[in-house]
Design a protein around this motif. Structure first.
Motif, PDB file in Angstrom:
ATOM      1  N   PRO A  68       0.824  -1.220   0.000  1.00 49.73           N
ATOM      2  CA  PRO A  68       0.000   0.000   0.000  1.00 49.73           C
ATOM      3  C   PRO A  68       0.852   1.263   0.000  1.00 49.73           C
ATOM      4  O   PRO A  68       1.912   1.314   0.644  1.00 49.73           O
ATOM      5  N   PHE A  69       0.374   2.284  -0.697  1.00 52.17           N
ATOM      6  CA  PHE A  69       1.106   3.542  -0.750  1.00 52.17           C
ATOM      7  C   PHE A  69       1.240   4.157   0.642  1.00 52.17           C
ATOM      8  O   PHE A  69       2.269   4.745   0.978  1.00 52.17           O
ATOM      9  N   LEU A  70       0.210   4.012   1.459  1.00 51.16           N
ATOM     10  CA  LEU A  70       0.253   4.571   2.808  1.00 51.16           C
ATOM     11  C   LEU A  70       1.391   3.944   3.613  1.00 51.16           C
ATOM     12  O   LEU A  70       2.100   4.642   4.352  1.00 51.16           O
ATOM     13  N   VAL A  71       1.583   2.639   3.471  1.00 51.43           N
ATOM     14  CA  VAL A  71       2.672   1.962   4.178  1.00 51.43           C
ATOM     15  C   VAL A  71       4.022   2.462   3.660  1.00 51.43           C
ATOM     16  O   VAL A  71       4.965   2.662   4.432  1.00 51.43           O
ATOM     17  N   GLN A  72       4.114   2.683   2.350  1.00 52.76           N
ATOM     18  CA  GLN A  72       5.361   3.166   1.765  1.00 52.76           C
ATOM     19  C   GLN A  72       5.748   4.529   2.322  1.00 52.76           C
ATOM     20  O   GLN A  72       6.910   4.760   2.685  1.00 52.76           O
ATOM     21  N   PRO A  89       8.109  16.557   5.816  1.00 53.85           N
ATOM     22  CA  PRO A  89       6.921  15.904   5.246  1.00 53.85           C
ATOM     23  C   PRO A  89       6.808  16.083   3.734  1.00 53.85           C
ATOM     24  O   PRO A  89       6.469  15.134   3.018  1.00 53.85           O
ATOM     25  N   ASN A  90       7.094  17.282   3.240  1.00 51.69           N
ATOM     26  CA  ASN A  90       6.965  17.527   1.806  1.00 51.69           C
ATOM     27  C   ASN A  90       8.004  16.748   1.004  1.00 51.69           C
ATOM     28  O   ASN A  90       7.706  16.226  -0.075  1.00 51.69           O
ATOM     29  N   THR A  91       9.218  16.656   1.530  1.00 48.77           N
ATOM     30  CA  THR A  91      10.256  15.874   0.849  1.00 48.77           C
ATOM     31  C   THR A  91       9.892  14.402   0.815  1.00 48.77           C
ATOM     32  O   THR A  91      10.016  13.738  -0.225  1.00 48.77           O
ATOM     33  N   ALA A  92       9.435  13.887   1.942  1.00 54.62           N
ATOM     34  CA  ALA A  92       9.013  12.480   1.994  1.00 54.62           C
ATOM     35  C   ALA A  92       7.860  12.233   1.036  1.00 54.62           C
ATOM     36  O   ALA A  92       7.794  11.177   0.381  1.00 54.62           O
ATOM     37  N   VAL A 164      -3.158  11.428   0.016  1.00 58.21           N
ATOM     38  CA  VAL A 164      -2.770  10.523   1.103  1.00 58.21           C
ATOM     39  C   VAL A 164      -1.625  11.101   1.929  1.00 58.21           C
ATOM     40  O   VAL A 164      -1.490  10.786   3.114  1.00 58.21           O
ATOM     41  N   VAL A 165      -0.797  11.953   1.306  1.00 55.73           N
ATOM     42  CA  VAL A 165       0.365  12.483   2.054  1.00 55.73           C
ATOM     43  C   VAL A 165      -0.063  13.421   3.166  1.00 55.73           C
ATOM     44  O   VAL A 165       0.765  13.826   3.985  1.00 55.73           O
ATOM     45  N   ALA A 166      -1.340  13.755   3.223  1.00 56.46           N
ATOM     46  CA  ALA A 166      -1.841  14.525   4.370  1.00 56.46           C
ATOM     47  C   ALA A 166      -1.635  13.757   5.670  1.00 56.46           C
ATOM     48  O   ALA A 166      -1.566  14.351   6.751  1.00 56.46           O
ATOM     49  N   SER A 167      -1.498  12.439   5.567  1.00 61.98           N
ATOM     50  CA  SER A 167      -1.323  11.606   6.761  1.00 61.98           C
ATOM     51  C   SER A 167       0.009  11.857   7.464  1.00 61.98           C
ATOM     52  O   SER A 167       0.175  11.487   8.631  1.00 61.98           O
ATOM     53  N   ILE A 168       0.984  12.464   6.748  1.00 61.90           N
ATOM     54  CA  ILE A 168       2.258  12.795   7.393  1.00 61.90           C
ATOM     55  C   ILE A 168       2.415  14.315   7.521  1.00 61.90           C
ATOM     56  O   ILE A 168       3.519  14.830   7.695  1.00 61.90           O
ATOM     57  N   SER A 169       1.296  15.015   7.387  1.00 64.18           N
ATOM     58  CA  SER A 169       1.253  16.479   7.561  1.00 64.18           C
ATOM     59  C   SER A 169       1.939  17.256   6.447  1.00 64.18           C
ATOM     60  O   SER A 169       2.389  18.385   6.670  1.00 64.18           O
ATOM     61  N   ALA A 170       2.059  16.672   5.257  1.00 66.64           N
ATOM     62  CA  ALA A 170       2.508  17.448   4.099  1.00 66.64           C
ATOM     63  C   ALA A 170       1.377  18.411   3.758  1.00 66.64           C
ATOM     64  O   ALA A 170       0.242  17.983   3.520  1.00 66.64           O
TER      65      ALA A 170
END
Length: 222
Positions: A68-72, A89-92, A164-170
């Motif tokens: 899953p992309f979320l796991v990645q 977060p944005n770099t990740a 989905v990257v909102a999950s890491i606060s990007a």
């Protein structure tokens, strides 16, 4: 129904939403470009005569496409700091999106390249074309023309997946919407507008890709 709609909260905070939209666009475009470069490199690696190089390409594609992309993205942002590798977060988000789209684009491009018959390649060499010219005119352009719809659909999908990257606060559009909803409690109004924004982005991106297809791959009729 006693709920009173108030879209004024969106209008009052539109600069924040615009900033999130702009970051979504930047993340998506960067991931598309980097993902395409990764895919081209992996296609060349897959066609390598060295088994180890080909195996690395195959492993990359299989691992990314079957997790899953979320796991990645969690692995990149939360897992790598354990090894001393930290990133914003944005770099990740950019790295995760690029790696993800690169894996899917690899298989799309590989299928297009392998659809070109050996006879066409041999014909190009027979008329005096150099190997680079054969790749450019005989392999690359016809293959890209064939896979262009699938490739651009994958690019549009990665733009939507960027939420989905909102999950890491990007701080892209979805994260901005979540933050705004937390402050105002106007869930319907905010997410309704965000839905419309994503639809507009998808429509515009589709039109841009259609224009590029006509410009890059149309052949003269006479």
């Amino acid at each position: 129904m006693t709920y009173q709609f108030d879209f004024g909260v969106v209008l009052r905070n539109y600069p924040i939403l615009l900033e999130g939209t702009w970051l979504t666009i930047r993340l998506s475009i960067t991931a598309m470009v980097l993902g395409l470069l990764i895919a081209l490199a992996m296609v060349l690696a897959r066609r390598s005569r060295f088994w180890g190089v080909s195996a690395i390409s195959l492993a990359y594609v299989e691992i990314v496409r079957n997790t899953p992309f979320l796991v990645q993205i969690f692995l990149l942002y939360f897992g790598l700091p354990t090894l001393g590798i930290r990133m914003s977060p944005n770099t990740a988000a950019v790295i995760a999106l690029s790696i993800n789209v690169g894996a899917y684009a690899t298989e799309i491009i590989r299928g297009g390249v392998e659809s070109i018959s050996k006879g066409q390649i041999e014909a190009g060499l027979a008329i005096g074309l150099r190997p680079l010219q054969v790749f450019r005119y005989v392999i690359f352009k016809p293959a890209m023309r064939a896979i262009y719809p699938a490739l651009t659909s994958q690019f549009i999908l990665i733009m939507l997946t960027s939420s989905v990257v909102a999950s890491i606060s990007a701080n892209e559009l979805t994260y901005v919407a979540q933050s705004l909803e937390t402050m105002t409690f106007r869930s319907f109004e905010i997410y309704f507008v965000v839905t419309i924004v994503y639809l507009i982005l998808t429509f515009l991106l589709s039109r841009i890709f259609d224009f590029l297809y006509g410009y890059l791959f149309s052949y003269p009729t006479r």
